[in-house]
Design a protein around this motif. Sequence first.
Motif, short mmCIF file in Angstrom:
data_model
loop_
_atom_site.label_atom_id
_atom_site.label_comp_id
_atom_site.label_asym_id
_atom_site.label_seq_id
_atom_site.Cartn_x
_atom_site.Cartn_y
_atom_site.Cartn_z
N ARG A 165 -86.52 3.90 36.99
CA ARG A 165 -84.98 3.63 37.50
C ARG A 165 -84.71 4.78 37.43
NH1 ARG A 165 -85.68 -1.47 34.87
NH2 ARG A 165 -84.59 -0.39 33.15
N ARG A 166 -84.58 6.36 36.55
CA ARG A 166 -83.69 7.16 36.03
C ARG A 166 -84.02 8.14 37.10
NH1 ARG A 166 -84.88 8.89 31.10
NH2 ARG A 166 -86.69 9.71 31.75
N ARG B 173 -83.39 7.08 40.73
CA ARG B 173 -81.17 7.46 40.94
C ARG B 173 -81.37 8.58 40.54
NH1 ARG B 173 -80.23 5.08 36.53
NH2 ARG B 173 -80.18 7.78 34.97
#
Length: 675
Positions: free
Chosen positions: A115-116, A119
């Motif tokens: 997810r990071r 992002r």
Amino acid sequence: MALIRDSVQELARFRLRVWVALGFVAVCFALLLARLFTLQVLRHDELHAAGEANRVTVVPIAPNRGLIKDRNGVVLASNYSAYTLEITPTKADRDLNALIDELATVVDIQPRDRRRFFRLLADGKRFDSLPIRNRLSDAEVAMFVAQRWRFPGVDVQARLFRQYPLGEVGSHLLGYIGRISPKDREQMEVWDEERLANYKGTDYIGKLGLEQSYESELHGTTGYQQVETSAGGRAVRSLGHRPPTPGNSLQLSVDIKLQHLVEEMFGDRRGALVALDPRNGEVLAFVSKPGFDPNLFVDGIDVENWKLLNESIDKPLLNRALRGTYPPGSTYKPFMALALLNTGVRRPDTIINDTLVYHFGGRAFGSPENERGGAMDMRRSIVESSNVYYYSAANELGVDRIHDQMEPLGFGRRTDIDLEGEVTGILPNQDWKRRVLKQKWFPGETISLGIGQGYNAFTVLQMATATATLASGGQRFKPRLVREVEDVVHHTRRRVSGEALPPLNIKAEHVAVLKEALHGVTYQGTSTRSFAGAPYPSGGKTGTAQAVGMKAGQKYNAAQMEERRRDHAWYMAFAPVDQPQVALALIVENSGFGGQNAAPIARRVFDYLLLGQVPSEEDLALVREGKALAPMGKPRLAADWRLPGEAGFVPPPASAATNGSAAPAPRPSASGGVP
């Protein structure tokens, strides 16, 4: 004849075609010569430089970020080196999700890592090398390097990481760093070219607290390395370099052991404390509870932790010492007394008959049921915290004169502490209400200002600086968290704290009256039980401020109120009385009496600073739950007090009570505040 004529015409046409062809060739050759002359002569320098640029790559080298230390050299923010697994999206030979799935068979990649990564990718950094896993172990590095050929566009990089060794301790004053966001880049557009160039190769920037306000000191100067590259972009050899210059170190005036002790004494309760040295403005403790772990933000906080912090009803990201505003309650009364003396409206021996009720404009302003009333001079009005004395004082002074007397003390304006985001609070007058609320000021609104209620709303930092100014007889300093900035290259130090402001013209005899009255509070008044047996003389004032307004005639009963609607507990204090070395202010939100919940914390702060003592574990447990007054058990030496991570550190036990779990004793009825 006709045949000869046709042959002559055919020959003429052939010669014409030959000359046209020769002319075309000549023009083309001339163009080639002109182009060659342009490239080899006219644009030689330009093209040579471009060729060198294709051959030579300048790689920026990020500097080590400066350390942050407390006044005794304890490291509060440091750096360490670790390996990261990074993907350059534009160099990947397959779909990124498929690539990450295959990488996960070699190196452990968690959903939060994925997810990071996406992002960061969404921030428009497809050409950057983006981390998919931080802090690889040596075994993981070895496993990936052995199979690197399988993953074009993926590599291992050595990176520096910021670390906050004490976790939550001092989180609101330290702040944190985080990856430079698109919003940060927009703000950086106003920087000059030299400063922007210094951030090439830098992925992180200070986001909050000292990390943000001292960014220019902590960042350092970016270095570079010139590398000759092959046609495939591989480094062939180094052509030269300039090493980066590490950032400067900050030495704080804060004693982190005291900071940790205060945070422990708050326990699960919400609130703030600011302790200053009135002799130079240095901040000794700067507490906001609850806090947070700044390490969560270094790599980019994950969604779950951000939701927990951002949506918590306790607001752990709110710096209550700097941005929380509260009515000051009865801690405002000593400053009201100073205003009476400065303006000549009353003398110390002026007697006001306290009938426990003050009538104005058809309304009755009450007093707490435990107040005795009777003839009040200024000293007794402070020691016993008379409401009627200060209701009438506010009426005699008027709102505008109150404002003009309080503003120089720092109420209603920023203190200019070395942190960003400070609020002004509210110090009302008629102009403020017309300008902000678009309403007329009514005389009845002035009355409750005298006891620190009404529109009054100040920060704990403002109350602490005002207390320091009063304790020092009018001497003022800019409050500073940083004592010195150390240049780690040249080994020089630059003093930051101790900047004096123009002193206030307060008569020494007036200061003496107020200090003696505030000292009386600690052995005759509302903080007597907390300061019983103290071997040093101190002065202080308790306050219990309404968190929500009460209707006229309505009685306050904490047991019947939701916990977050109950009164706040205040205490302002200084010690020793004659030559103050520390001045402080603190608030414990929604906890009730200042004498029961705030004053005991102040007592133990003074014990630490003046006696070198910390409370016994038994006493500390009682303070956490708001059940302590004077210290119990055998105190320990401050030198033996351990910080998190130190050998011998014992974490506090889980609190037996949570916020609002136990109903406090009913507060004496009052329509306008209590001591």
